[in-house]
Scaffold this active site. Structure first.
Site, PDB file in Angstrom:
ATOM      1  NE  ARG A   1      -3.963  -2.125   2.228  1.00 41.04           N
ATOM      2  CZ  ARG A   1      -3.998  -3.456   2.089  1.00 41.04           C
ATOM      3  NH1 ARG A   1      -2.874  -4.147   2.038  1.00 41.04           N
ATOM      4  NH2 ARG A   1      -5.147  -4.098   1.994  1.00 41.04           N
TER       5      ARG A   1
ATOM      6  N   GLY B   1      -1.690 -11.644  -4.789  1.00 36.96           N
ATOM      7  CA  GLY B   1      -3.102 -11.287  -4.912  1.00 36.96           C
ATOM      8  C   GLY B   1      -3.335  -9.831  -4.543  1.00 36.96           C
TER       9      GLY B   1
ATOM     10  NE  ARG C   1      -5.163 -16.087  -4.362  1.00 41.59           N
ATOM     11  CZ  ARG C   1      -4.533 -15.309  -3.495  1.00 41.59           C
ATOM     12  NH1 ARG C   1      -3.231 -15.073  -3.625  1.00 41.59           N
ATOM     13  NH2 ARG C   1      -5.188 -14.763  -2.506  1.00 41.59           N
TER      14      ARG C   1
ATOM     15  CD  GLN D   1      -5.812  -9.809  -1.418  1.00 45.64           C
ATOM     16  OE1 GLN D   1      -6.445 -10.462  -2.242  1.00 45.64           O
ATOM     17  NE2 GLN D   1      -4.600 -10.149  -1.026  1.00 45.64           N
TER      18      GLN D   1
ATOM     19  CG  ASP E   1      -2.668 -13.703   5.470  1.00 46.98           C
ATOM     20  OD1 ASP E   1      -3.441 -14.334   4.713  1.00 46.98           O
ATOM     21  OD2 ASP E   1      -2.287 -12.540   5.222  1.00 46.98           O
TER      22      ASP E   1
ATOM     23  CE  LYS F   1      -6.860 -15.628   2.148  1.00 49.55           C
ATOM     24  NZ  LYS F   1      -6.996 -14.203   1.853  1.00 49.55           N
TER      25      LYS F   1
ATOM     26  NE  ARG G   1      -1.954 -19.741   2.543  1.00 54.03           N
ATOM     27  CZ  ARG G   1      -1.660 -18.444   2.598  1.00 54.03           C
ATOM     28  NH1 ARG G   1      -2.372 -17.640   3.352  1.00 54.03           N
ATOM     29  NH2 ARG G   1      -0.640 -17.964   1.909  1.00 54.03           N
TER      30      ARG G   1
ATOM     31  NE  ARG H   1       0.459 -15.488   4.787  1.00 56.13           N
ATOM     32  CZ  ARG H   1       1.271 -14.465   5.083  1.00 56.13           C
ATOM     33  NH1 ARG H   1       2.208 -14.614   5.984  1.00 56.13           N
ATOM     34  NH2 ARG H   1       1.150 -13.300   4.471  1.00 56.13           N
TER      35      ARG H   1
HETATM   36  C1  S3P Z   1      -4.322  -8.863   2.348  1.00 56.70           C
HETATM   37  C2  S3P Z   1      -5.566  -9.313   2.677  1.00 56.70           C
HETATM   38  C3  S3P Z   1      -5.884 -10.733   2.906  1.00 56.70           C
HETATM   39  C4  S3P Z   1      -4.637 -11.552   3.160  1.00 56.70           C
HETATM   40  C5  S3P Z   1      -3.531 -11.225   2.211  1.00 56.70           C
HETATM   41  C6  S3P Z   1      -3.165  -9.764   2.273  1.00 56.70           C
HETATM   42  C7  S3P Z   1      -4.131  -7.428   2.119  1.00 56.70           C
HETATM   43  O1  S3P Z   1      -6.545 -11.240   1.777  1.00 56.70           O
HETATM   44  O2  S3P Z   1      -4.935 -12.916   3.103  1.00 56.70           O
HETATM   45  O3  S3P Z   1      -2.383 -11.987   2.515  1.00 56.70           O
HETATM   46  O4  S3P Z   1      -2.986  -6.959   2.148  1.00 56.70           O
HETATM   47  O5  S3P Z   1      -5.135  -6.748   1.910  1.00 56.70           O
HETATM   48  P1  S3P Z   1      -8.156 -11.108   1.654  1.00 56.70           P
HETATM   49  O6  S3P Z   1      -8.456  -9.691   1.858  1.00 56.70           O
HETATM   50  O7  S3P Z   1      -8.538 -11.532   0.278  1.00 56.70           O
HETATM   51  O8  S3P Z   1      -8.702 -12.012   2.703  1.00 56.70           O
END
Ligand code: S3P
Length: 429
Positions: free
Chosen positions: A26, A94, A122, A169, A314, A341, A345, A389
């Site tokens: 970010r 992702g 994904r 996300q 996570d 993920k 997982r 992980r």
């Molecule tokens: C993340 C949000 C999570 C997490 C990923 C990082 C982020 O995913 O699992 O490792 O930085 O916004 P989701 O928001 O899809 O659950």
């Protein structure tokens, strides 16, 4: 790379963990949207945030990386991103693909986003649906998977969006596209997920009827992103569990990010009876930090339910390892998101637990684990499923085994924690 893990006699030391991955992504994206220079220190050395840096460079953003992990980003503002003739490679990340889709679609530059084999498998439909409603065109393989071709012709239409999945996300993607709209995009969150986007962008938030309404629009001023990134709580969780389950341990983890929307695993481990102390609490920019210290503990079983899953999403694989050593039956439920993920997982952890000889049942939305404080995992050859992980969870479990184990494709830890295997060596020597 196949990695040996020998049982650890003692587990003691202090580790300087990698910087937070979510904040690193970010900071780079938001610094690019700021009109001016941001200096970010302790930027993550891991592969995923570097995928974000590579993509931002291809969008015309100038980024200077220094040897001490400080990066300087010359922000181009909302209107300054440039279309890239080259594909943007999000690698395994992702977060890169989902957040950047919001920024690219919002800004109106056209781009093609690709990812590695795992990322290309994904689902992206969750972001394609709301972005399409906002006036962004996304062509995806089978309407769901990367490569993503992103374009926009008309203006951004502000969206009122009750989050259908508790995903930071997805929340961030919609809010980022909303930054380019004349009028407010509202995301309504019922279950709290990590809130770095709203903190770092200082977005307008309203708490109503136990829901959180987060707003973004062209009016929102994008702040400078100059701060030190806290160390990664998600990396800390592996050592917190390692210390808790090992009979002769004390691990110190300085300057770890303690944002409450991330520290579900800390609360869970404390409820299980883990001996954890937090000192030197302060803040780095908009994010709380502190020093963690964890030592050998007697663990009680616990039930992790849907409401807390987003705050420890996570950490669930490593919490499953903690449950193996708790005195009774633990349960993880409402965690079906784990199947989406870097790998599935739940299936992957079932494989790890099975090879270790643990007593467990896999459900569609979680796991039930019958723990035993005296459990000794079988020495095994673990598959990491090429998921960082899972590799690190298998390693922590292996440190408690009767003999040497091995983890396959162990190099995948570089996705979030490049020095993981070295740090493991430091603690056990
Ligand atoms: C993340 C949000 C999570 C997490 C990923 C990082 C982020 O995913 O699992 O490792 O930085 O916004 P989701 O928001 O899809 O659950």
């Amino acid at each position: 790379m196949k990695q040996d893990v020998t049982p650890a006699k003692v587990l003691k030391g202090t580790l300087n963990l990698p910087a937070d991955k979510s904040i690193s992504h970010r900071s780079a994206m938001f610094a690019a949207l700021y009109e001016g220079i941001s200096t970010i220190s302790n930027f993550s050395t891991a592969a995923d945030p570097h995928s974000t840096l590579d993509c931002m460079r291809k969008l015309g953003v100038s980024i200077r990386e220094q040897e001490d992990n400080t990066i300087e980003i010359k922000g181009v503002g909302r209107e300054g991103l440039q279309a890239s003739a080259k594909e943007l490679d999000c690698g395994n990340s992702g977060t890169t693909m989902r957040l950047l889709s919001g920024i690219i679609g919002g800004s109106g530059v056209s781009a093609r986003l690709i990812g590695d084999e795992s990322l290309s498998a994904r689902t992206m439909k969750r972001i394609i649906d709301p972005l399409t409603k906002m006036g962004i065109t996304i062509e995806a393989r089978d309407g769901d998977y990367a490569p993503l071709e992103i374009h926009r012709n008309g203006p951004i239409k502000p969206l009122h969006f009750p989050l259908p999945i508790a995903s930071a996300q997805l929340k961030s993607c919609v809010l980022l596209a909303g930054l380019f709209g004349d009028g407010e995009t509202e995301v309504i969150e019922t279950l709290p997920s990590r809130d770095h986007t709203e903190r770092l962008l200082n977005l307008n938030i309203e708490e109503r009827d136990e829901n959180k309404i987060i707003r973004s629009s062209r009016e929102a001023v994008i702040p400078e992103q100059s701060y030190r990134i806290p160390n990664d709580f998600s990396a800390a969780a592996f050592w917190m569990v390692a210390a808790a389950i090992h009979p002769d341990s004390e691990i110190n983890l300085p300057k770890v990010g303690l944002n409450p929307s991330r520290t579900g695993a800390l609360d869970i481990l404390k409820s299980m009876g883990a001996t954890v102390t937090i000192t030197n609490e302060s803040s780095e920019g908009a994010e709380p930090v502190g020093d963690l210290s964890i030592s050998s503990s007697k663990l009680e079983p616990i039930h992790i339910t849907e409401e807390v899953v987003p705050n420890c999403i996570d950490e669930i694989p490593i919490l499953a390892v903690a449950m193996v050593f708790a005195d009774g039956v633990s349960r993880i439920s409402g965690a079906g998101e784990l199947r989406h993920k870097e790998t599935d997982r739940l299936t992957a952890m079932a494989d790890v637990l099975g090879k270790a000889g643990a007593d467990f049942t896999e459900y569609e939305d979680g796991l039930q684990i019958k723990g035993d404080p005296d459990f000794v995992p079988k020495a095994s050859l673990y598959s990491s499923f090429d998921d960082h992980r899972i590799a690190m969870s298998a390693a922590v479990l292996s440190m408690m085994a009767e003999d040497k184990s091995q983890v396959l494709d162990a190099g995948c830890t570089a996705i979030s924690y490049p020095a993981f295997w070295e740090d493991l060596g430091t603690l056990t020597n």
